[in-house]
Design a protein around this motif. Sequence first.
Motif, PDB file in Angstrom:
ATOM      1  N   VAL A   1       5.891  -4.606   5.586  1.00 22.51           N
ATOM      2  CA  VAL A   1       4.684  -4.644   4.749  1.00 22.51           C
ATOM      3  C   VAL A   1       3.419  -4.882   5.561  1.00 22.51           C
ATOM      4  O   VAL A   1       2.398  -4.211   5.359  1.00 22.51           O
ATOM      5  CB  VAL A   1       4.827  -5.722   3.648  1.00 22.51           C
ATOM      6  N   PHE A   2       3.465  -5.813   6.504  1.00 21.49           N
ATOM      7  CA  PHE A   2       2.246  -6.221   7.198  1.00 21.49           C
ATOM      8  C   PHE A   2       2.104  -5.688   8.626  1.00 21.49           C
ATOM      9  O   PHE A   2       0.996  -5.632   9.147  1.00 21.49           O
ATOM     10  CB  PHE A   2       2.130  -7.749   7.228  1.00 21.49           C
ATOM     11  N   LEU A   3       3.204  -5.331   9.259  1.00 25.22           N
ATOM     12  CA  LEU A   3       3.142  -4.911  10.662  1.00 25.22           C
ATOM     13  C   LEU A   3       3.437  -3.429  10.849  1.00 25.22           C
ATOM     14  O   LEU A   3       3.498  -2.943  11.973  1.00 25.22           O
ATOM     15  CB  LEU A   3       4.107  -5.749  11.510  1.00 25.22           C
ATOM     16  N   GLY A   4       3.628  -2.711   9.755  1.00 26.50           N
ATOM     17  CA  GLY A   4       3.835  -1.273   9.826  1.00 26.50           C
ATOM     18  C   GLY A   4       5.161  -0.854  10.431  1.00 26.50           C
ATOM     19  O   GLY A   4       5.296   0.279  10.893  1.00 26.50           O
ATOM     20  N   GLU A   5       6.154  -1.728  10.437  1.00 27.58           N
ATOM     21  CA  GLU A   5       7.459  -1.380  10.984  1.00 27.58           C
ATOM     22  C   GLU A   5       8.237  -0.548   9.964  1.00 27.58           C
ATOM     23  O   GLU A   5       8.136  -0.766   8.768  1.00 27.58           O
ATOM     24  CB  GLU A   5       8.238  -2.641  11.346  1.00 27.58           C
ATOM     25  N   SER A   6       9.013   0.398  10.457  1.00 30.73           N
ATOM     26  CA  SER A   6       9.764   1.264   9.556  1.00 30.73           C
ATOM     27  C   SER A   6      11.024   0.567   9.052  1.00 30.73           C
ATOM     28  O   SER A   6      11.599  -0.282   9.730  1.00 30.73           O
ATOM     29  CB  SER A   6      10.147   2.562  10.265  1.00 30.73           C
ATOM     30  N   VAL A   7      11.420   0.941   7.840  1.00 33.18           N
ATOM     31  CA  VAL A   7      12.653   0.436   7.251  1.00 33.18           C
ATOM     32  C   VAL A   7      13.428   1.659   6.769  1.00 33.18           C
ATOM     33  O   VAL A   7      13.174   2.175   5.700  1.00 33.18           O
ATOM     34  CB  VAL A   7      12.397  -0.530   6.079  1.00 33.18           C
ATOM     35  N   GLY A   8      14.357   2.099   7.595  1.00 32.19           N
ATOM     36  CA  GLY A   8      15.192   3.233   7.235  1.00 32.19           C
ATOM     37  C   GLY A   8      16.472   2.779   6.569  1.00 32.19           C
ATOM     38  O   GLY A   8      16.693   1.597   6.315  1.00 32.19           O
TER      39      GLY A   8
ATOM     40  N   PHE B   1      17.995  -1.034   6.198  1.00 32.16           N
ATOM     41  CA  PHE B   1      18.195  -1.530   4.836  1.00 32.16           C
ATOM     42  C   PHE B   1      19.659  -1.910   4.613  1.00 32.16           C
ATOM     43  O   PHE B   1      19.955  -2.959   4.043  1.00 32.16           O
ATOM     44  CB  PHE B   1      17.759  -0.479   3.814  1.00 32.16           C
ATOM     45  N   THR B   2      20.573  -1.083   5.108  1.00 29.55           N
ATOM     46  CA  THR B   2      21.998  -1.373   4.977  1.00 29.55           C
ATOM     47  C   THR B   2      22.354  -2.652   5.734  1.00 29.55           C
ATOM     48  O   THR B   2      23.122  -3.485   5.231  1.00 29.55           O
ATOM     49  CB  THR B   2      22.834  -0.190   5.496  1.00 29.55           C
ATOM     50  N   GLY B   3      21.814  -2.812   6.928  1.00 25.74           N
ATOM     51  CA  GLY B   3      22.072  -4.022   7.708  1.00 25.74           C
ATOM     52  C   GLY B   3      21.612  -5.278   6.988  1.00 25.74           C
ATOM     53  O   GLY B   3      22.344  -6.281   6.950  1.00 25.74           O
ATOM     54  N   ILE B   4      20.429  -5.228   6.407  1.00 25.42           N
ATOM     55  CA  ILE B   4      19.919  -6.394   5.668  1.00 25.42           C
ATOM     56  C   ILE B   4      20.785  -6.661   4.441  1.00 25.42           C
ATOM     57  O   ILE B   4      21.091  -7.814   4.131  1.00 25.42           O
ATOM     58  CB  ILE B   4      18.435  -6.181   5.268  1.00 25.42           C
ATOM     59  N   ALA B   5      21.213  -5.611   3.757  1.00 29.68           N
ATOM     60  CA  ALA B   5      22.089  -5.788   2.594  1.00 29.68           C
ATOM     61  C   ALA B   5      23.401  -6.445   3.008  1.00 29.68           C
ATOM     62  O   ALA B   5      23.912  -7.324   2.302  1.00 29.68           O
ATOM     63  CB  ALA B   5      22.346  -4.446   1.917  1.00 29.68           C
TER      64      ALA B   5
END
Length: 106
Positions: free
Chosen positions: A76-83, A87-91
């Motif tokens: 959200v704040f640093l412009g890093e991508s979330v592919g 997303f799967t790793g965080i889940a």
Amino acid sequence: MAYVLLGIAILAEVFATSLIKSTAGFTRVWPTVACLGGYALAFVLLAQAVKEIPVGVAYALWSGLGTAAIVAIGAVFLGESVGLAKFTGIALIIAGVVIVNLAGEH
């Protein structure tokens, strides 16, 4: 009360971690002071929380929720991508935290 302390510890750690980039390798004084202060507060509160919460459960919550929050802040704040892979790793991390908590003795 221990879970409240743990929650504040997680917030302090996330705050400190989100400041690391702005410290410019710990060469900028005030971001460095804020970052180190956040980590100090986080560890003090974590130490208090583990007096009542099993350390495995506390650390699973600390690391899992902290990691998920930092990824969200980065996106959200640093412009890093979330592919899909991130997303799967965080889940999976969140699923692991849930499993550790369900299996933990409270």
